[in-house]
Design a protein around this motif. Structure first.
Motif, PDB file in Angstrom:
ATOM      1  N   TYR A  75      -6.126 -15.241   1.927  1.00 47.40           N
ATOM      2  CA  TYR A  75      -6.240 -15.086   0.477  1.00 47.40           C
ATOM      3  C   TYR A  75      -4.870 -15.037  -0.179  1.00 47.40           C
ATOM      4  O   TYR A  75      -4.605 -15.735  -1.151  1.00 47.40           O
ATOM      5  CB  TYR A  75      -7.017 -13.802   0.152  1.00 47.40           C
ATOM      6  N   VAL A  85      -3.147  -8.554  -2.685  1.00 53.70           N
ATOM      7  CA  VAL A  85      -3.852  -8.190  -1.457  1.00 53.70           C
ATOM      8  C   VAL A  85      -4.623  -6.879  -1.642  1.00 53.70           C
ATOM      9  O   VAL A  85      -5.691  -6.703  -1.049  1.00 53.70           O
ATOM     10  CB  VAL A  85      -2.892  -8.113  -0.245  1.00 53.70           C
ATOM     11  N   ILE A  86      -4.133  -5.982  -2.470  1.00 51.39           N
ATOM     12  CA  ILE A  86      -4.847  -4.730  -2.747  1.00 51.39           C
ATOM     13  C   ILE A  86      -6.133  -5.040  -3.523  1.00 51.39           C
ATOM     14  O   ILE A  86      -7.193  -4.486  -3.229  1.00 51.39           O
ATOM     15  CB  ILE A  86      -3.963  -3.742  -3.526  1.00 51.39           C
ATOM     16  N   PRO A 146      -7.398 -11.252   4.415  1.00 47.03           N
ATOM     17  CA  PRO A 146      -6.417 -11.010   3.360  1.00 47.03           C
ATOM     18  C   PRO A 146      -5.204 -11.930   3.441  1.00 47.03           C
ATOM     19  O   PRO A 146      -4.674 -12.347   2.409  1.00 47.03           O
ATOM     20  CB  PRO A 146      -6.012  -9.553   3.558  1.00 47.03           C
ATOM     21  N   PHE A 202     -13.311 -10.834   6.359  1.00 50.60           N
ATOM     22  CA  PHE A 202     -12.122 -10.235   5.773  1.00 50.60           C
ATOM     23  C   PHE A 202     -10.909 -11.054   6.200  1.00 50.60           C
ATOM     24  O   PHE A 202     -10.588 -11.132   7.385  1.00 50.60           O
ATOM     25  CB  PHE A 202     -11.989  -8.778   6.227  1.00 50.60           C
ATOM     26  N   CYS A 249       0.833  -1.206   0.000  1.00 54.86           N
ATOM     27  CA  CYS A 249       0.000   0.000   0.000  1.00 54.86           C
ATOM     28  C   CYS A 249       0.870   1.259   0.000  1.00 54.86           C
ATOM     29  O   CYS A 249       1.777   1.383   0.829  1.00 54.86           O
ATOM     30  CB  CYS A 249      -0.885  -0.021   1.243  1.00 54.86           C
ATOM     31  N   TYR A 280      -7.739  -7.913  -3.457  1.00 53.25           N
ATOM     32  CA  TYR A 280      -8.617  -8.611  -2.518  1.00 53.25           C
ATOM     33  C   TYR A 280      -9.359  -7.612  -1.638  1.00 53.25           C
ATOM     34  O   TYR A 280     -10.576  -7.695  -1.470  1.00 53.25           O
ATOM     35  CB  TYR A 280      -7.817  -9.594  -1.654  1.00 53.25           C
ATOM     36  N   ARG A 281      -8.623  -6.662  -1.073  1.00 55.05           N
ATOM     37  CA  ARG A 281      -9.216  -5.653  -0.195  1.00 55.05           C
ATOM     38  C   ARG A 281     -10.301  -4.871  -0.939  1.00 55.05           C
ATOM     39  O   ARG A 281     -11.397  -4.656  -0.413  1.00 55.05           O
ATOM     40  CB  ARG A 281      -8.096  -4.721   0.296  1.00 55.05           C
ATOM     41  N   HIS A 282     -10.006  -4.455  -2.158  1.00 53.48           N
ATOM     42  CA  HIS A 282     -10.964  -3.690  -2.959  1.00 53.48           C
ATOM     43  C   HIS A 282     -12.222  -4.522  -3.258  1.00 53.48           C
ATOM     44  O   HIS A 282     -13.345  -4.044  -3.083  1.00 53.48           O
ATOM     45  CB  HIS A 282     -10.313  -3.230  -4.259  1.00 53.48           C
ATOM     46  N   TYR A 333     -13.359  -7.142  -1.638  1.00 53.71           N
ATOM     47  CA  TYR A 333     -14.083  -7.361  -0.390  1.00 53.71           C
ATOM     48  C   TYR A 333     -14.965  -6.149  -0.069  1.00 53.71           C
ATOM     49  O   TYR A 333     -16.148  -6.290   0.242  1.00 53.71           O
ATOM     50  CB  TYR A 333     -13.082  -7.618   0.750  1.00 53.71           C
ATOM     51  N   LEU A 334     -14.377  -4.953  -0.158  1.00 50.70           N
ATOM     52  CA  LEU A 334     -15.134  -3.741   0.170  1.00 50.70           C
ATOM     53  C   LEU A 334     -16.256  -3.483  -0.832  1.00 50.70           C
ATOM     54  O   LEU A 334     -17.329  -3.008  -0.444  1.00 50.70           O
ATOM     55  CB  LEU A 334     -14.196  -2.537   0.262  1.00 50.70           C
TER      56      LEU A 334
END
Length: 184
Positions: free
Chosen positions: A176, A151-152, A173, A171, A11, A154-156, A158-159
């Motif tokens: 994943y 992971v970025i 990560p 959640f 990030c 995945y986070r996006h 998920y949100l």
């Protein structure tokens, strides 16, 4: 002090904070933008212990935000000047001034950004350079960039599902990322 795990995170916010997220480093940069260049000026302005200041100045030099410039050889003395990378931090400082004045200064602005010629106070906002439109959460969003790590993404994703009303997911990560690395 530099936070290596954050410096190496996928990030860009974490990477930035890993280098300058320490409050003393931000105060030193604040003072560098104001025009302070010498160790004693930074020390007196920030009221920071000399050993802490030495470490933070070294880190800011090592990370390329400041450069150490000799101004005396006998005895050896140095000034610290903002580099191009350091000068690029200015919008962050201005945003902190605006945010701090708005939320943590009930007695009124302690520092103001003004137009030099007229001394007219200026309110700092982020704008879209292409359109001139203010950056608002209703119109603009952060999304994974072209080089985004898994992971970025995945986070996006998920949100996106959470905002769409899917509250059944957990959640996870790390699960994943490790599952995707095992598949490779």
């Amino acid at each position: 002090m530099k936070n290596e795990p954050l410096c190496n995170a996928p990030c860009p916010i974490a990477r930035s904070l890993g280098r300058i997220g320490d409050s003393w480093s931000i105060i030193i940069l604040r003072d560098a933008f104001a025009g302070f260049t010498r160790f004693d000026e930074f020390q007196k302005s920030a009221n920071v212990a000399p050993n802490i200041l030495s470490r933070r100045l070294k880190e800011l030099v090592d990370d390329g935000l400041l450069e150490k410039v000799s101004y005396s050889t006998t005895p050896p003395r140095y000034e610290y000047h903002l580099t191009a990378l350091g000068r690029d931090f200015r919008p962050v400082i201005l945003a902190l001034v605006e945010w701090g004045n708005r939320h943590f200064s009930p007695e009124g602005a302690q520092i103001e950004l003004v137009e030099r010629e007229t001394q007219r106070p200026v309110e700092t906002i982020l704008i879209d350079k292409a359109t001139g439109e203010p950056i608002t959460p209703e119109k603009y969003a952060l999304v994974p960039g072209p080089a985004a790590a898994p992971v970025i993404h995945y986070r996006h994703d998920y949100l996106q599902r959470k905002h769409a009303g899917d509250n059944t997911q957990k959640f996870a990560p790390l699960h994943y990322v490790s599952r995707n690395n095992d598949a490779q």
